[in-house]
Design an enzyme around this catalytic site. Sequence first.
Site, PDB file in Angstrom:
ATOM      1  N   ASP A   1       2.365   8.792   5.898  1.00 38.05           N
ATOM      2  CA  ASP A   1       2.053  10.218   6.088  1.00 38.05           C
ATOM      3  C   ASP A   1       0.560  10.440   6.320  1.00 38.05           C
ATOM      4  O   ASP A   1       0.123  11.570   6.562  1.00 38.05           O
ATOM      5  CB  ASP A   1       2.617  11.085   4.954  1.00 38.05           C
ATOM      6  CG  ASP A   1       2.043  10.738   3.592  1.00 38.05           C
ATOM      7  OD1 ASP A   1       1.239   9.795   3.497  1.00 38.05           O
ATOM      8  OD2 ASP A   1       2.405  11.430   2.609  1.00 38.05           O
ATOM      9  N   SER A   2      -0.237   9.347   6.299  1.00 34.87           N
ATOM     10  CA  SER A   2      -1.632   9.449   6.738  1.00 34.87           C
ATOM     11  C   SER A   2      -1.701   9.938   8.178  1.00 34.87           C
ATOM     12  O   SER A   2      -2.745  10.398   8.633  1.00 34.87           O
ATOM     13  CB  SER A   2      -2.335   8.095   6.613  1.00 34.87           C
ATOM     14  OG  SER A   2      -1.651   7.115   7.373  1.00 34.87           O
TER      15      SER A   2
ATOM     16  N   LYS B   1       9.282   5.261   1.780  1.00 33.98           N
ATOM     17  CA  LYS B   1       8.267   5.104   0.727  1.00 33.98           C
ATOM     18  C   LYS B   1       8.051   6.448   0.036  1.00 33.98           C
ATOM     19  O   LYS B   1       7.976   7.482   0.716  1.00 33.98           O
ATOM     20  CB  LYS B   1       6.954   4.581   1.309  1.00 33.98           C
ATOM     21  CG  LYS B   1       5.849   4.463   0.258  1.00 33.98           C
ATOM     22  CD  LYS B   1       4.705   3.578   0.699  1.00 33.98           C
ATOM     23  CE  LYS B   1       3.726   4.214   1.657  1.00 33.98           C
ATOM     24  NZ  LYS B   1       3.043   5.406   1.132  1.00 33.98           N
TER      25      LYS B   1
ATOM     26  N   GLU C   1      -2.730   1.492  -4.218  1.00 32.87           N
ATOM     27  CA  GLU C   1      -3.839   2.046  -3.429  1.00 32.87           C
ATOM     28  C   GLU C   1      -5.058   2.354  -4.297  1.00 32.87           C
ATOM     29  O   GLU C   1      -4.946   3.049  -5.325  1.00 32.87           O
ATOM     30  CB  GLU C   1      -3.373   3.313  -2.681  1.00 32.87           C
ATOM     31  CG  GLU C   1      -4.507   3.924  -1.854  1.00 32.87           C
ATOM     32  CD  GLU C   1      -4.061   4.911  -0.787  1.00 32.87           C
ATOM     33  OE1 GLU C   1      -2.842   5.077  -0.570  1.00 32.87           O
ATOM     34  OE2 GLU C   1      -4.962   5.525  -0.166  1.00 32.87           O
TER      35      GLU C   1
HETATM   36  O1  KIV Z   1       0.215   7.064   4.587  1.00 33.16           O
HETATM   37  C1  KIV Z   1      -0.185   5.895   4.666  1.00 33.16           C
HETATM   38  O2  KIV Z   1      -0.671   5.446   5.716  1.00 33.16           O
HETATM   39  C2  KIV Z   1      -0.062   5.056   3.487  1.00 33.16           C
HETATM   40  C3  KIV Z   1      -0.766   3.736   3.484  1.00 33.16           C
HETATM   41  C4  KIV Z   1      -2.197   3.878   3.651  1.00 33.16           C
HETATM   42  C5  KIV Z   1      -0.401   2.931   2.306  1.00 33.16           C
HETATM   43  O3  KIV Z   1       0.588   5.432   2.557  1.00 33.16           O
END
Ligand code: KIV
Length: 261
Positions: free
Chosen positions: A47-48, A115, A185
Amino acid sequence: MAVSVDRILRWKQTGQPAQPIAVLTAWDVMSAQIVDAAGADIVLVGDSLAMVALGYDTTLPLTLEDMLICARAVRRGVKNALMVVDLPFLSYQTSVEEAIRAAGGMLKAGAQAVKLEGGHEGVVERVRHLVQWGIPVMGHVGLTPQSVNQFGGFRKQGKTQTEADRILAEAKALEQAGAFSIVLEHIPAELARDITKALSIPTIGIGAGAHCDGQVLVTADVLGLSAWQPPFAKVYANLRQQAIEAAQQFCGEVRSGQYPA
Ligand code: KIV
């Protein structure tokens, strides 16, 4: 051979292959094709992408519909890597039923696993139910960006003994609930090492030192595409500057009449 959840689990249990797991993020078909062609073991539709691809300041505004569009695009670009998709903020928090609906929708879009962030009892309960319904889950503890307001910024977590004990307990509870791997993280390397030793499922670190079973970075950071990178990111190329220069060259050639020839 295409990577499966089972292969990721056996990776740690058998110690084969004897190398860390490489994970990169993707948000559209092009980034997915690049990461898959590079040989990443797992492609994470993180979700980044809310910040990287949609320009938000946090991951909180991302909707389930936004994520489904990106997940379908990534699916069209991935052939070998295991595809894991983040459940966006407020798509799994309110009830088990909503979590199953959201996660099931991701599987229909082509994900092989989802996730979820956090390790308190509510999240652990969601994980238990999802796994019972045949939906593989990757956990995520430490700095969980969906809780940025609670943390007061994207700060390193687990610096005090109390916090470290809580994060270790959360990771163990997620394993017990059936998670097949866990992202750690932005936590101290020693804590990540202790969690990695305590679990039989693989840990995937980001800003968590060298002792994890695998490493993940945001692909836009790796490629030097993002305007800002977190302190723990390693930048392997400078594509943002190269892209600006290529686009400037095009604009210049159009204005001077050099293009088209
Ligand atoms: O949203 C994301 O990209 C992530 C990773 C950085 C672990 O959760």
